[in-house]
Design a protein around this motif. Structure first.
Motif, PDB file in Angstrom:
ATOM      1  N   SER A   1      -3.659   5.052   1.703  1.00 55.16           N
ATOM      2  CA  SER A   1      -3.004   6.352   1.917  1.00 55.16           C
ATOM      3  C   SER A   1      -2.693   6.958   2.998  1.00 55.16           C
ATOM      4  O   SER A   1      -2.484   7.736   3.698  1.00 55.16           O
ATOM      5  CB  SER A   1      -3.455   7.674   0.672  1.00 55.16           C
ATOM      6  N   VAL A   2      -4.233   6.562   4.064  1.00 51.44           N
ATOM      7  CA  VAL A   2      -4.772   6.232   5.480  1.00 51.44           C
ATOM      8  C   VAL A   2      -3.379   6.159   6.553  1.00 51.44           C
ATOM      9  O   VAL A   2      -2.882   6.806   7.188  1.00 51.44           O
ATOM     10  CB  VAL A   2      -6.371   5.942   5.602  1.00 51.44           C
ATOM     11  N   THR A   3      -2.924   5.011   6.019  1.00 44.85           N
ATOM     12  CA  THR A   3      -2.280   4.573   7.342  1.00 44.85           C
ATOM     13  C   THR A   3      -0.752   4.946   7.234  1.00 44.85           C
ATOM     14  O   THR A   3      -0.209   5.286   8.174  1.00 44.85           O
ATOM     15  CB  THR A   3      -2.296   2.562   6.922  1.00 44.85           C
ATOM     16  N   ARG A   4      -0.373   5.196   5.982  1.00 53.33           N
ATOM     17  CA  ARG A   4       0.565   5.994   5.959  1.00 53.33           C
ATOM     18  C   ARG A   4       0.649   6.955   6.319  1.00 53.33           C
ATOM     19  O   ARG A   4       1.538   7.940   6.655  1.00 53.33           O
ATOM     20  CB  ARG A   4       1.469   6.646   3.825  1.00 53.33           C
ATOM     21  N   ARG A   5      -0.428   8.522   5.814  1.00 55.95           N
ATOM     22  CA  ARG A   5      -0.108   9.304   6.999  1.00 55.95           C
ATOM     23  C   ARG A   5      -0.883   9.269   8.344  1.00 55.95           C
ATOM     24  O   ARG A   5      -0.572  10.629   9.105  1.00 55.95           O
ATOM     25  CB  ARG A   5      -1.347   9.758   6.649  1.00 55.95           C
ATOM     26  N   ALA A   6      -1.696   8.386   8.899  1.00 53.49           N
ATOM     27  CA  ALA A   6      -1.357   8.459  10.210  1.00 53.49           C
ATOM     28  C   ALA A   6      -0.377   8.857  10.933  1.00 53.49           C
ATOM     29  O   ALA A   6       0.526   7.279  11.201  1.00 53.49           O
ATOM     30  CB  ALA A   6      -2.393   7.273  10.573  1.00 53.49           C
ATOM     31  N   VAL A   7      -0.399   9.206  12.351  1.00 57.11           N
ATOM     32  CA  VAL A   7       0.815   9.413  13.164  1.00 57.11           C
ATOM     33  C   VAL A   7       0.648   9.636  14.759  1.00 57.11           C
ATOM     34  O   VAL A   7      -0.607  10.082  15.225  1.00 57.11           O
ATOM     35  CB  VAL A   7       1.775   9.889  12.644  1.00 57.11           C
ATOM     36  N   GLY A   8       0.330   8.983  15.932  1.00 55.93           N
ATOM     37  CA  GLY A   8      -0.165   8.455  16.914  1.00 55.93           C
ATOM     38  C   GLY A   8       0.763   9.357  17.861  1.00 55.93           C
ATOM     39  O   GLY A   8       1.611  10.027  17.030  1.00 55.93           O
ATOM     40  N   PRO A   9       0.500   9.285  19.044  1.00 60.16           N
ATOM     41  CA  PRO A   9       0.762  10.678  19.534  1.00 60.16           C
ATOM     42  C   PRO A   9       2.675  10.398  20.242  1.00 60.16           C
ATOM     43  O   PRO A   9       2.115   8.763  20.316  1.00 60.16           O
ATOM     44  CB  PRO A   9      -0.441  10.870  20.617  1.00 60.16           C
ATOM     45  N   ILE A  10       3.056  10.831  20.692  1.00 59.40           N
ATOM     46  CA  ILE A  10       4.447  10.494  21.135  1.00 59.40           C
ATOM     47  C   ILE A  10       4.061  10.432  23.077  1.00 59.40           C
ATOM     48  O   ILE A  10       3.897  12.109  23.207  1.00 59.40           O
ATOM     49  CB  ILE A  10       5.426  10.973  20.824  1.00 59.40           C
ATOM     50  N   ASP A  11       4.220   9.639  23.426  1.00 61.17           N
ATOM     51  CA  ASP A  11       3.964   9.776  24.690  1.00 61.17           C
ATOM     52  C   ASP A  11       5.398  11.058  26.012  1.00 61.17           C
ATOM     53  O   ASP A  11       4.968  11.095  26.961  1.00 61.17           O
ATOM     54  CB  ASP A  11       3.628   8.619  25.329  1.00 61.17           C
ATOM     55  N   GLU A  12       6.805   9.935  25.554  1.00 64.30           N
ATOM     56  CA  GLU A  12       7.756  10.710  25.838  1.00 64.30           C
ATOM     57  C   GLU A  12       8.793  10.526  25.007  1.00 64.30           C
ATOM     58  O   GLU A  12       8.904  10.537  23.779  1.00 64.30           O
ATOM     59  CB  GLU A  12       8.494   9.685  27.219  1.00 64.30           C
ATOM     60  N   PRO A  13       9.651  11.493  25.435  1.00 60.53           N
ATOM     61  CA  PRO A  13      10.756  12.230  24.395  1.00 60.53           C
ATOM     62  C   PRO A  13      11.121  11.924  24.423  1.00 60.53           C
ATOM     63  O   PRO A  13      11.547  10.817  24.966  1.00 60.53           O
ATOM     64  CB  PRO A  13      11.525  13.969  25.228  1.00 60.53           C
ATOM     65  N   VAL A  14      12.140  11.181  23.165  1.00 61.61           N
ATOM     66  CA  VAL A  14      13.609  10.468  22.861  1.00 61.61           C
ATOM     67  C   VAL A  14      14.740  11.533  23.530  1.00 61.61           C
ATOM     68  O   VAL A  14      14.623  12.333  23.108  1.00 61.61           O
ATOM     69  CB  VAL A  14      13.107  10.194  21.071  1.00 61.61           C
ATOM     70  N   HIS A  15      15.034  10.477  23.915  1.00 61.68           N
ATOM     71  CA  HIS A  15      16.771  11.178  24.579  1.00 61.68           C
ATOM     72  C   HIS A  15      17.517   9.821  23.393  1.00 61.68           C
ATOM     73  O   HIS A  15      17.765   8.736  24.021  1.00 61.68           O
ATOM     74  CB  HIS A  15      16.826  11.142  26.018  1.00 61.68           C
ATOM     75  N   ARG A  16      18.196  11.464  22.734  1.00 63.24           N
ATOM     76  CA  ARG A  16      19.628  10.255  21.958  1.00 63.24           C
ATOM     77  C   ARG A  16      20.905  10.482  22.358  1.00 63.24           C
ATOM     78  O   ARG A  16      21.729   9.895  21.695  1.00 63.24           O
ATOM     79  CB  ARG A  16      19.873  11.162  20.581  1.00 63.24           C
ATOM     80  N   HIS A  17      21.282  11.302  23.889  1.00 63.90           N
ATOM     81  CA  HIS A  17      22.416  10.647  24.264  1.00 63.90           C
ATOM     82  C   HIS A  17      21.992  10.788  25.694  1.00 63.90           C
ATOM     83  O   HIS A  17      22.247  11.089  26.651  1.00 63.90           O
ATOM     84  CB  HIS A  17      22.784  13.246  24.153  1.00 63.90           C
ATOM     85  N   ASP A  18      21.869   9.563  25.782  1.00 64.59           N
ATOM     86  CA  ASP A  18      21.754   8.926  27.586  1.00 64.59           C
ATOM     87  C   ASP A  18      22.825   8.501  27.641  1.00 64.59           C
ATOM     88  O   ASP A  18      23.659   7.592  26.382  1.00 64.59           O
ATOM     89  CB  ASP A  18      20.839   7.945  27.315  1.00 64.59           C
TER      90      ASP A  18
END
Length: 93
Positions: A52-69
């Motif tokens: 339950s702990v490993t499924r809950r943990a979310v790391g910080p996102i450093d850079e935004p995701v560019h979907r329309h490159d």
């Protein structure tokens, strides 16, 4: 200890506690079964907590995701081919 290992310990402890009627000098099989069931229960609870702990943990996102490159093709290198235009009319020696 995995969850499957914990369940196996609980089953083994239950078998030793309620199904085995065997006496050893200085060793109570029922107590060994209860200890195995308690150890399996602790391992099962720890395994469920860890999942339950490993499924809950979310790391910080450093850079935004560019979907329309936009994909641009890399520059092609131009190759120059030099042809040898010398003619040899003499037969080889």
């Amino acid at each position: 200890m995995t969850i499957a290992g914990s369940i196996i310990l609980i089953m083994l402890g239950a078998i030793l506690t309620w199904a085995v009627e065997f006496d050893l000098a200085g060793l109570d099989i029922n107590v060994v079964g209860v200890i195995l069931m308690l150890g399996g229960l602790v391992g099962l609870l720890f395994g469920i907590y860890r999942i339950s702990v490993t499924r809950r943990a979310v790391g910080p996102i450093d850079e935004p995701v560019h979907r329309h490159d936009i994909y641009t093709e890399p520059e092609t290198r131009k190759t120059t081919v030099y042809e040898d235009r010398r003619h040899y009319n003499e037969p080889p020696l």
